[in-house]
Design a protein around this motif. Sequence first.
Motif, PDB file in Angstrom:
ATOM      1  N   THR A 102       0.828  -1.194   0.000  1.00  0.00           N
ATOM      2  CA  THR A 102       0.000   0.000   0.000  1.00  0.00           C
ATOM      3  C   THR A 102       0.866   1.248   0.000  1.00  0.00           C
ATOM      4  O   THR A 102       1.839   1.338   0.750  1.00  0.00           O
ATOM      5  CB  THR A 102      -0.912   0.026   1.260  1.00  0.00           C
ATOM      6  N   LEU A 103       0.529   2.199  -0.849  1.00  0.00           N
ATOM      7  CA  LEU A 103       1.180   3.511  -0.849  1.00  0.00           C
ATOM      8  C   LEU A 103       0.218   4.519  -0.265  1.00  0.00           C
ATOM      9  O   LEU A 103      -0.988   4.472  -0.521  1.00  0.00           O
ATOM     10  CB  LEU A 103       1.548   3.938  -2.275  1.00  0.00           C
ATOM     11  N   THR A 104       0.752   5.437   0.533  1.00  0.00           N
ATOM     12  CA  THR A 104      -0.107   6.454   1.136  1.00  0.00           C
ATOM     13  C   THR A 104       0.707   7.714   1.407  1.00  0.00           C
ATOM     14  O   THR A 104       1.930   7.641   1.546  1.00  0.00           O
ATOM     15  CB  THR A 104      -0.726   5.931   2.454  1.00  0.00           C
ATOM     16  N   SER A 105       0.035   8.852   1.450  1.00  0.00           N
ATOM     17  CA  SER A 105       0.710  10.069   1.901  1.00  0.00           C
ATOM     18  C   SER A 105       0.395  10.246   3.385  1.00  0.00           C
ATOM     19  O   SER A 105      -0.478   9.560   3.921  1.00  0.00           O
ATOM     20  CB  SER A 105       0.229  11.281   1.094  1.00  0.00           C
ATOM     21  N   THR A 106       1.104  11.144   4.048  1.00  0.00           N
ATOM     22  CA  THR A 106       0.964  11.307   5.501  1.00  0.00           C
ATOM     23  C   THR A 106      -0.499  11.431   5.925  1.00  0.00           C
ATOM     24  O   THR A 106      -0.938  10.800   6.880  1.00  0.00           O
ATOM     25  CB  THR A 106       1.730  12.567   5.976  1.00  0.00           C
TER      26      THR A 106
END
Length: 231
Positions: free
Chosen positions: A213-217
């Motif tokens: 999974t990729l996510t921003s803060t």
Amino acid sequence: MKRGKKYLDAAKSIDRAAQYDTEEAIALVKKSATAKFDETIECHIRTGCDGRHADQQVRGAVVLPHGTGKTVKVLVFAKGDKVDEALAAGADFVGGDELIPKIQNEGWFDFDVVVATPDMMGVVGRLGRVLGPKGLMPNPKAGTVTMDVTKAVNDIKAGKIEYRLDKTNIIHVPVGKASFTEEQLTDNFNALVDALNKAKPSALKGQYFKSVTLTSTMGPGVKLNVAKLSN
């Protein structure tokens, strides 16, 4: 947990059931990073490893081609000629025994990574209880216990990150900032995946990457197509 309007708007553009290709996932994560600060783009990889077994441990380091976007402060434990070498390489702090009380008693942690020459590990070992829980203990596998302090400091300053399994066998690492271009984030992500594939434990039976999974803060997570990432 109550989510803000920006988060909810961003989440609408992401199909939670879908698994995206790398480029598409990165584009979505960048688009959903709408905070007023430069958000970190993080990668969370759930593995099929069982870290309780020594032969299924995953730990190492990789230099991201475009760095992490963060200025990293390096502390080097060294003596003799290695002190000058570390300072010349750009280490922020260099020392020995005199740093023990400062860290242990005064709670000084104005650094992000600790490097040590092998002959200083006896000194650093006394800080195990405080450095260990913060993930700051130097380790040969991560290249932070070495006589080549120049290379160690240069690599860290260039964007070297450490990866390791947490207690739930998940790896959490930054791959850049929201201000990076999609190409820079893709390069960094691919470098990480290549390193992890090379670090795959031979004792592992079954699937290595369970989910990626990729996510921003502050943004929602975007799942990637794991079949295309494992080799």
